[in-house]
Design a protein around this motif. Structure first.
Motif, PDB file in Angstrom:
ATOM      1  N   MET A 105       0.831  -1.189   0.000  1.00 19.69           N
ATOM      2  CA  MET A 105       0.000   0.000   0.000  1.00 19.69           C
ATOM      3  C   MET A 105       0.875   1.252   0.000  1.00 19.69           C
ATOM      4  N   ARG A 106       0.258   2.372  -0.342  1.00 14.38           N
ATOM      5  CA  ARG A 106       0.984   3.640  -0.306  1.00 14.38           C
ATOM      6  C   ARG A 106       0.805   4.278   1.058  1.00 14.38           C
ATOM      7  N   TYR A 107       1.912   4.711   1.629  1.00 16.98           N
ATOM      8  CA  TYR A 107       1.873   5.402   2.915  1.00 16.98           C
ATOM      9  C   TYR A 107       2.041   6.900   2.651  1.00 16.98           C
ATOM     10  N   PRO A 108       1.040   7.710   2.926  1.00 17.63           N
ATOM     11  CA  PRO A 108       1.132   9.139   2.607  1.00 17.63           C
ATOM     12  C   PRO A 108       2.208   9.824   3.436  1.00 17.63           C
ATOM     13  N   SER A 109       2.866  10.788   2.835  1.00 21.17           N
ATOM     14  CA  SER A 109       3.893  11.538   3.555  1.00 21.17           C
ATOM     15  C   SER A 109       3.271  12.423   4.618  1.00 21.17           C
ATOM     16  N   GLU A 110       4.095  12.909   5.533  1.00 18.84           N
ATOM     17  CA  GLU A 110       3.619  13.758   6.613  1.00 18.84           C
ATOM     18  C   GLU A 110       2.971  15.018   6.053  1.00 18.84           C
ATOM     19  N   PRO A 111       1.716  15.310   6.437  1.00 13.85           N
ATOM     20  CA  PRO A 111       1.046  16.513   5.932  1.00 13.85           C
ATOM     21  C   PRO A 111       1.375  17.735   6.781  1.00 13.85           C
ATOM     22  N   TYR A 112       2.620  17.875   7.138  1.00 10.95           N
ATOM     23  CA  TYR A 112       3.066  19.008   7.947  1.00 10.95           C
ATOM     24  C   TYR A 112       4.560  19.205   7.738  1.00 10.95           C
ATOM     25  N   LYS A 113       5.051  20.393   8.091  1.00  9.19           N
ATOM     26  CA  LYS A 113       6.479  20.689   8.068  1.00  9.19           C
ATOM     27  C   LYS A 113       6.974  20.783   9.500  1.00  9.19           C
ATOM     28  N   ILE A 114       8.214  20.372   9.724  1.00  7.22           N
ATOM     29  CA  ILE A 114       8.803  20.410  11.054  1.00  7.22           C
ATOM     30  C   ILE A 114       9.382  21.796  11.300  1.00  7.22           C
ATOM     31  N   LYS A 115       8.911  22.470  12.347  1.00  6.94           N
ATOM     32  CA  LYS A 115       9.336  23.840  12.644  1.00  6.94           C
ATOM     33  C   LYS A 115      10.234  23.903  13.879  1.00  6.94           C
ATOM     34  N   VAL A 116      10.015  23.030  14.837  1.00  6.02           N
ATOM     35  CA  VAL A 116      10.806  22.983  16.065  1.00  6.02           C
ATOM     36  C   VAL A 116      11.227  21.539  16.295  1.00  6.02           C
ATOM     37  N   VAL A 117      12.464  21.327  16.743  1.00  2.52           N
ATOM     38  CA  VAL A 117      12.919  19.970  17.019  1.00  2.52           C
ATOM     39  C   VAL A 117      13.285  19.837  18.489  1.00  2.52           C
ATOM     40  N   GLU A 118      13.138  18.615  18.995  1.00  2.92           N
ATOM     41  CA  GLU A 118      13.470  18.301  20.384  1.00  2.92           C
ATOM     42  C   GLU A 118      14.382  17.082  20.392  1.00  2.92           C
ATOM     43  N   PRO A 119      15.622  17.210  20.833  1.00  3.42           N
ATOM     44  CA  PRO A 119      16.512  16.048  20.883  1.00  3.42           C
ATOM     45  C   PRO A 119      16.021  15.012  21.883  1.00  3.42           C
ATOM     46  N   PHE A 120      16.286  13.740  21.590  1.00  2.04           N
ATOM     47  CA  PHE A 120      16.011  12.712  22.593  1.00  2.04           C
ATOM     48  C   PHE A 120      17.276  11.912  22.871  1.00  2.04           C
ATOM     49  N   ALA A 121      17.243  11.113  23.919  1.00  5.20           N
ATOM     50  CA  ALA A 121      18.437  10.444  24.428  1.00  5.20           C
ATOM     51  C   ALA A 121      18.936   9.367  23.469  1.00  5.20           C
ATOM     52  N   VAL A 122      20.248   9.285  23.349  1.00  2.00           N
ATOM     53  CA  VAL A 122      20.907   8.165  22.680  1.00  2.00           C
ATOM     54  C   VAL A 122      21.772   7.499  23.741  1.00  2.00           C
ATOM     55  N   THR A 123      21.405   6.283  24.107  1.00  3.18           N
ATOM     56  CA  THR A 123      22.038   5.609  25.246  1.00  3.18           C
ATOM     57  C   THR A 123      22.678   4.293  24.815  1.00  3.18           C
ATOM     58  N   THR A 124      23.529   3.766  25.673  1.00  2.97           N
ATOM     59  CA  THR A 124      24.141   2.465  25.426  1.00  2.97           C
ATOM     60  C   THR A 124      23.312   1.376  26.116  1.00  2.97           C
ATOM     61  N   ARG A 125      23.537   0.146  25.699  1.00  9.49           N
ATOM     62  CA  ARG A 125      22.841  -0.974  26.328  1.00  9.49           C
ATOM     63  C   ARG A 125      23.183  -1.064  27.815  1.00  9.49           C
ATOM     64  N   GLU A 126      24.432  -0.810  28.139  1.00 13.63           N
ATOM     65  CA  GLU A 126      24.853  -0.870  29.537  1.00 13.63           C
ATOM     66  C   GLU A 126      24.112   0.178  30.369  1.00 13.63           C
ATOM     67  N   GLN A 127      23.974   1.371  29.830  1.00 12.44           N
ATOM     68  CA  GLN A 127      23.216   2.409  30.536  1.00 12.44           C
ATOM     69  C   GLN A 127      21.750   1.995  30.712  1.00 12.44           C
ATOM     70  N   ARG A 128      21.177   1.452  29.645  1.00 11.67           N
ATOM     71  CA  ARG A 128      19.760   1.065  29.724  1.00 11.67           C
ATOM     72  C   ARG A 128      19.546  -0.075  30.709  1.00 11.67           C
ATOM     73  N   GLN A 129      20.534  -0.945  30.857  1.00 12.74           N
ATOM     74  CA  GLN A 129      20.422  -2.021  31.846  1.00 12.74           C
ATOM     75  C   GLN A 129      20.302  -1.436  33.247  1.00 12.74           C
ATOM     76  N   THR A 130      21.104  -0.442  33.548  1.00 13.30           N
ATOM     77  CA  THR A 130      21.029   0.226  34.849  1.00 13.30           C
ATOM     78  C   THR A 130      19.699   0.941  35.016  1.00 13.30           C
ATOM     79  N   PHE A 131      19.262   1.640  33.968  1.00 17.90           N
ATOM     80  CA  PHE A 131      18.026   2.418  34.054  1.00 17.90           C
ATOM     81  C   PHE A 131      16.808   1.524  34.289  1.00 17.90           C
ATOM     82  N   ILE A 132      16.722   0.394  33.576  1.00 14.47           N
ATOM     83  CA  ILE A 132      15.536  -0.453  33.706  1.00 14.47           C
ATOM     84  C   ILE A 132      15.527  -1.172  35.052  1.00 14.47           C
ATOM     85  N   GLU A 133      16.712  -1.487  35.577  1.00 15.41           N
ATOM     86  CA  GLU A 133      16.771  -2.087  36.920  1.00 15.41           C
ATOM     87  C   GLU A 133      16.305  -1.084  37.962  1.00 15.41           C
TER      88      GLU A 133
END
Length: 457
Positions: free
Chosen positions: A1-29
């Motif tokens: 099927m065809r997936y329509p493109s986003e009907p909007y333009k991005i005006k503001v961006v918000e960074p999100f976390a890039v973590t390692t597996r080792e960090q995530r192991q600590t966080f989930i515990e």
């Protein structure tokens, strides 16, 4: 099927976390293997919920600057009231801080001890409010909804025979209202057909039982009606939505979903006496009847969001994003709820982890393992969310044991969903290595929010 493109333009961006597996192991515990207890700064792509996570438009942000914060009679309330009457058709609106505020008022006003509230599958907070006020929830959804692999266009439909049987068994006077969710979250975001809504209203009218909608994702439901019911192919989303609401006597609304805002909700009704009583209760729990639990600026953003939500191109893309992710996972053999619903893709944890018994919380551990694998946050929708039987203390054991990958509105792109799919597929390839959990802390109410777990040895 065809997936329509986003009907909007991005005006503001918000960074999100890039973590390692080792960090995530600590966080989930530290979070007790409960993804709700992770900190936002520890999460990459966040699919925990679509509630309040919407990216608002420039038009909505402009409206925020026009907030009338008068304690009574705010012009933003009057605007919101006009918009709700236009698109939903109800006469009266009571603003609340969010959907569960509306659920609280409705349950307090309409339920008496010993009542029964039938609904097309339970929702966690809805049932909690009903039980808190002395009612018993009765599931009247069609049986197909409990089968994740059954491909039915309207798995949210009410089983009219089940509803009639309940009326015959307990009497109409013990049923304060029928609660119909459009769409049904815990069935996988599944819609209800217009024909079924019409039939439910007719049956309830014969017995003088009100029908109240959980309208949280009603625009998504309207889209599915347009797509799947031939009579509505050429109808606008707004017209379909208005007809849907004509088959209800009122509704609760969490504006944090289909109203495209970050906070707020409302209770609607057509009965003037019920409205008068609701204005008394809202003062006690929320605030004045002309603002409830909302600021004027939030009511203005909500009014504008309701108008934006019925734009066909917006809702078409919204549903297409869910299908895109669902199709990627299906192609890789990952078991998901079929058909894909309107706000999320639901992993079938029982089929994903068939070696784990339900008492070992397969959906809970699957959500934790997905975070560990990829940094993607999802949530459990299974035995933990279902809670315990108030009389016996035993776990409620739903037939569906699911992990919800919930897509926020206007936030992520198809490239983000590619990353999500890659993480799930990678986890699926090592699924035999995943062990269950034991619960080490259990709150008395709505335990899925704050319960804590440890891995089984």
């Amino acid at each position: 099927m065809r997936y329509p493109s986003e009907p909007y333009k991005i005006k503001v961006v918000e960074p999100f976390a890039v973590t390692t597996r080792e960090q995530r192991q600590t966080f989930i515990e530290e979070a007790g293997y409960n993804t709700f207890l992770l900190k936002s700064e520890q999460v990459g792509i966040d699919l925990l919920t679509d509630s309040g996570t919407t990216a608002m438009s420039d038009n909505q942000w402009a409206g925020m600057m026009m907030g009338d914060e008068a304690y009574s009679g705010s012009r933003n309330f009057l605007h919101l009231q006009d918009i709700v009457r236009k698109y939903y058709g109800f006469k009266y609106i009571v603003p609340t801080h969010q959907g569960r505020g509306a659920e609280n008022i409705l349950s307090t006003l309409m339920i008496e001890d010993g009542d029964y509230v039938p609904g097309n599958m339970y929702f966690t907070t809805t049932r909690a409010h009903q039980e808190r006020n002395g009612a018993s929830f009765v599931d009247i959804i069609i049986e197909e909804a409990h089968n994740s692999q059954f491909d039915h266009p309207f798995k949210g439909n009410v089983d009219l025979a089940k509803l009639q049987d309940l009326i015959n068994r307990v009497g109409a006077d013990k049923i304060p209202y029928v609660c119909v969710a459009v769409t049904v979250n815990l069935a996988g975001g599944q819609p209800v057909s217009m024909q079924n809504l019409r039939e439910v209203k007719a049956l309830c009218s014969r017995h003088k039982i009100p029908v109240m909608f959980d309208a949280t994702r009603c625009v998504e439901n309207a889209f599915f009606i347009k797509e799947r019911e031939e009579a509505y192919r050429d109808a606008s989303i707004a017209d379909i939505l208005h007809e849907m609401m004509s088959y209800a006597d009122g509704c609760t609304m969490s504006g944090k979903k289909d109203c495209l805002v970050n906070i707020g909700g409302f209770l609607c009704m057509n009965d003037h006496d019920l409205y008068q009583r609701a204005t008394e209760i809202v003062v006690l729990f929320e605030g004045m009847p002309s603002y409830g639990g909302m600021a004027g600026r939030d009511m203005e953003a909500m009014a504008r969001g309701i108008e934006e939500s019925v734009d066909y191109h917006y809702i078409q893309h919204r549903v297409a994003q869910c299908r895109y992710l669902g199709d990627k996972l299906t192609e890789a053999g990952v078991p998901i709820v079929r058909p894909v619903g309107g706000h999320a893709v639901f992993l079938d944890a029982r089929a994903f982890l068939p070696h784990l018994e339900q008492e070992k919380f397969p959906a809970q551990v699957l959500a934790a393992e997905l975070y560990l694998e990829s940094g993607v946050r999802s949530m459990e929708r299974g035995i933990v969310s279902a809670g315990r039987n108030k009389q016996t203390g035993e776990h409620h054991k739903p037939k569906l044991e699911l992990v919800r990958l919930t897509i926020p509105r206007r936030v992520y792109t198809y490239a983000h969903l590619d990353d999500v799919a890659e993480g799930v597929i990678s986890l699926f390839k090592r699924r035999d290595q995943i062990k269950g959990l034991k619960m080490v802390y259990e709150p008395r109410l709505l335990r899925f929010f704050t319960a804590r777990f440890e891995p089984l040895k």
